[in-house]
Scaffold this motif. Structure first.
Motif, PDB file in Angstrom:
ATOM      1  N   ALA A   1      -2.791  -7.144   7.493  1.00 33.11           N
ATOM      2  CA  ALA A   1      -3.176  -8.422   6.635  1.00 33.11           C
ATOM      3  C   ALA A   1      -1.891  -9.424   5.797  1.00 33.11           C
ATOM      4  CB  ALA A   1      -3.776  -8.220   5.166  1.00 33.11           C
ATOM      5  N   GLY A   2      -0.364  -8.714   6.472  1.00 31.88           N
ATOM      6  CA  GLY A   2       0.046  -8.639   6.433  1.00 31.88           C
ATOM      7  C   GLY A   2       1.178  -8.221   5.337  1.00 31.88           C
ATOM      8  N   GLY A   3       0.741  -7.394   4.944  1.00 30.76           N
ATOM      9  CA  GLY A   3       1.135  -6.491   3.938  1.00 30.76           C
ATOM     10  C   GLY A   3       2.473  -5.457   3.969  1.00 30.76           C
ATOM     11  N   LYS A   4       3.184  -4.802   2.998  1.00 31.03           N
ATOM     12  CA  LYS A   4       3.779  -3.829   2.688  1.00 31.03           C
ATOM     13  C   LYS A   4       3.237  -2.617   2.967  1.00 31.03           C
ATOM     14  CE  LYS A   4       7.444  -6.698   3.992  1.00 31.03           C
ATOM     15  NZ  LYS A   4       8.175  -6.530   5.046  1.00 31.03           N
ATOM     16  N   THR A   5       3.972  -1.506   3.368  1.00 29.23           N
ATOM     17  CA  THR A   5       3.042   0.111   3.828  1.00 29.23           C
ATOM     18  C   THR A   5       4.160   1.179   3.357  1.00 29.23           C
ATOM     19  OG1 THR A   5       2.955   0.760   5.876  1.00 29.23           O
ATOM     20  CG2 THR A   5       1.371  -0.313   4.372  1.00 29.23           C
TER      21      THR A   5
ATOM     22  N   GLY B   1       1.074   4.279  12.199  1.00 31.25           N
ATOM     23  CA  GLY B   1       1.558   2.995  13.235  1.00 31.25           C
ATOM     24  C   GLY B   1       1.787   2.185  12.255  1.00 31.25           C
ATOM     25  N   CYS B   2       1.211   2.279  10.828  1.00 30.64           N
ATOM     26  CA  CYS B   2       1.422   0.852  10.006  1.00 30.64           C
ATOM     27  C   CYS B   2       1.758   1.128   8.856  1.00 30.64           C
ATOM     28  CB  CYS B   2      -0.162   0.635   9.847  1.00 30.64           C
ATOM     29  SG  CYS B   2      -1.117   0.216  11.251  1.00 30.64           S
ATOM     30  N   VAL B   3       2.721   2.406   8.691  1.00 27.42           N
ATOM     31  CA  VAL B   3       3.609   2.238   7.862  1.00 27.42           C
ATOM     32  C   VAL B   3       5.161   2.019   7.781  1.00 27.42           C
ATOM     33  CG1 VAL B   3       4.621   4.494   6.067  1.00 27.42           C
ATOM     34  CG2 VAL B   3       2.485   4.764   6.999  1.00 27.42           C
ATOM     35  N   ASP B   4       5.442   1.245   6.763  1.00 27.52           N
ATOM     36  CA  ASP B   4       7.076   0.519   7.407  1.00 27.52           C
ATOM     37  C   ASP B   4       7.780   1.402   6.974  1.00 27.52           C
ATOM     38  OD1 ASP B   4       5.823  -1.300   7.859  1.00 27.52           O
ATOM     39  OD2 ASP B   4       5.595  -2.578   5.881  1.00 27.52           O
TER      40      ASP B   4
ATOM     41  N   ILE C   1      -4.549   1.906   5.124  1.00 26.61           N
ATOM     42  CA  ILE C   1      -2.798   1.138   5.440  1.00 26.61           C
ATOM     43  C   ILE C   1      -3.210   0.408   6.088  1.00 26.61           C
ATOM     44  CG2 ILE C   1      -0.744   2.759   6.600  1.00 26.61           C
ATOM     45  CD1 ILE C   1      -0.890   2.471   3.001  1.00 26.61           C
ATOM     46  N   ARG C   2      -3.498   0.702   7.328  1.00 27.95           N
ATOM     47  CA  ARG C   2      -4.178  -0.007   8.836  1.00 27.95           C
ATOM     48  C   ARG C   2      -4.757  -1.758   8.247  1.00 27.95           C
ATOM     49  NH1 ARG C   2      -7.152   3.091  10.364  1.00 27.95           N
ATOM     50  NH2 ARG C   2      -6.127   3.607  12.216  1.00 27.95           N
TER      51      ARG C   2
ATOM     52  N   GLY D   1       1.048  -1.252   0.543  1.00 30.08           N
ATOM     53  CA  GLY D   1       0.032   0.033  -0.284  1.00 30.08           C
ATOM     54  C   GLY D   1       0.904   1.307  -0.168  1.00 30.08           C
ATOM     55  N   LEU D   2       0.740   2.333  -1.379  1.00 31.70           N
ATOM     56  CA  LEU D   2       1.288   3.693  -1.541  1.00 31.70           C
ATOM     57  C   LEU D   2       0.653   4.297  -0.766  1.00 31.70           C
ATOM     58  CD1 LEU D   2       3.911   5.112  -1.672  1.00 31.70           C
ATOM     59  CD2 LEU D   2       3.167   4.536  -4.182  1.00 31.70           C
ATOM     60  N   ILE D   3       0.757   5.327  -0.442  1.00 29.64           N
ATOM     61  CA  ILE D   3       0.411   6.827  -0.263  1.00 29.64           C
ATOM     62  C   ILE D   3       1.265   7.892  -0.283  1.00 29.64           C
ATOM     63  CG2 ILE D   3      -1.068   7.976   1.706  1.00 29.64           C
ATOM     64  CD1 ILE D   3      -3.024   5.763   1.311  1.00 29.64           C
TER      65      ILE D   3
END
Length: 369
Positions: free
Chosen positions: A320-324, A345-348, A314-315, A300-302
């Protein structure tokens, strides 16, 4: 938000200049000058040094594109294009964005004064947001990304390529069947195009793009990305399916859901359900349904934009185990959507626009010894 903002209003219609000026004034924005054509707009900007310009596309003497280009050279100032809702104006509006305009707002059809009144809060908010843009700092430094080298597809559906790591050459392997969901709003079109231009086709991504953009413009936007990137990109239709190397742009005024996913191919569903976060299409809708449906690698990209759309998405992708990934503040025209995403807090990774394509690739590659 609008307090202290100073604007120049450029439109060849006296009626429209008056309507727009009244709306902005009622919203706390000071209109320091009005212009009847592009030449007057350039002169007004140089004389009054406003925070923002609302620029009509079609004007006599000098049109909005030429005026925007001149302003960016002579006195760089954030420009919001005001465009009629036609195919011809869609093409011209995107050309204005290429010349440096930050974003655009579509003039309503029908009974203009009544429609503009209905949209006045939206117009004031957008003008205020565009006024805050540093048009020098947010320009891309060329859109270059590091060369990932020659890439060869393997029988397993992944791909490998040479990459310099720590001064030595190593091989990387792409994971199979990755999907990328991009969400953006104000200032987003140019950012989306840059990211897509720098994604290697060998990565075999499935790409879903949600740009807050009205009906009639998303088709042209998809065509531009298709022309400028190695990916086959088109405007989404109900039931559209894509596989690796393909992308869909959410159609204006319709949510794009991921309906099902099987064997590396996903199918979308378009709906006119109620707006989410006051917008349709909404990033959250696509990201949520992607997280619920896709069981292969998901990113996911914002990118730049006002509001909070995409934060919940994004959350969901992270859960779901994805990358952000989120665009950083320095290169965002409006650090609203990325900021809200980061606050979850969910952005990598938080990256400048020039590094985002590489950041995406990093999430779907592994070194091969």
């Amino acid at each position: 938000m609008a307090d202290g903002v100073r604007a120049v209003v450029a439109d060849d219609s006296h009626f429209m200049r008056s309507v727009i000026s009244d709306i902005l004034s009622d919203g706390g924005i000071t209109v320091v000058a009005q212009a009847r054509d592009g030449e007057e707009a350039v002169s007004a900007v140089i004389e009054h040094q406003p925070d923002v310009v609302t620029m009509d596309v079609e004007m006599p003497v000098m049109n909005g594109i030429e005026a925007t280009e001149r302003i960016m050279v002579e006195s760089p100032t954030p420009v919001l294009m005001l465009s009629a809702h036609t195919d011809e104006n869609a093409d011209v509006t995107f050309e204005a964005l290429d010349k440096g305009a930050v974003d655009f707002f579509t003039k309503p059809g029908g009974e203009v004064s009544m429609e503009m009144s209905r949209l006045k809060d939206q117009l004031v908010e957008m003008v205020s947001s565009v006024a805050a843009v540093d048009v020098g700092a947010t320009r891309s430094r060329g859109g270059t990304s590091s060369d990932s080298g020659a890439v060869a597809t393997t029988a397993g559906g992944s791909a490998t390529g040479g990459r310099e790591t720590g001064g030595s050459s190593s091989q990387v392997s792409y994971v199979a069947n990755p999907t990328l969901v991009i969400g953006s709003s104000t200032g987003g079109p140019k950012m989306v195009e840059q990211v897509m231009e720098n994604l290697p086709i060998e990565a075999d991504l499935r790409v879903l793009i949600i740009q807050h953009m009205p009906e009639g413009f998303t088709g042209r936007f998809a065509e531009r990305i298709n022309t400028r990137s190695d990916y086959e990109v088109r405007e989404a239709t109900d039931g559209a399916r894509i596989g690796g190397g393909e992308g869909l742009v959410a159609a204006g005024d319709q949510h794009m859901e991921v309906k099902n996913y099987r064997n590396g191919r996903l199918r979308t569903k378009l709906t006119q359900d109620e707006p989410v976060n006051s917008v349709r299409p909404a990033v959250d809708v696509t990201m949520r349904t992607a997280a619920e449906t896709i069981d292969d690698p998901l990113i996911g990209l914002i990118l730049t934009g006002m509001g909070e759309d995409g934060a919940d998405g994004i959350r969901r992708i992270k859960q779901a185990g994805g990358k952000t990934i989120a665009q950083d503040e320095a290169t965002s025209a409006v650090y609203g959507m990325p900021k809200r995403a980061v606050e979850t807090g969910c952005v990598d990774a938080v990256l400048p626009i020039d590094d985002i394509a590489d950041g995406i690739i990093d999430t779907i590659t592994t070194e091969v010894t």
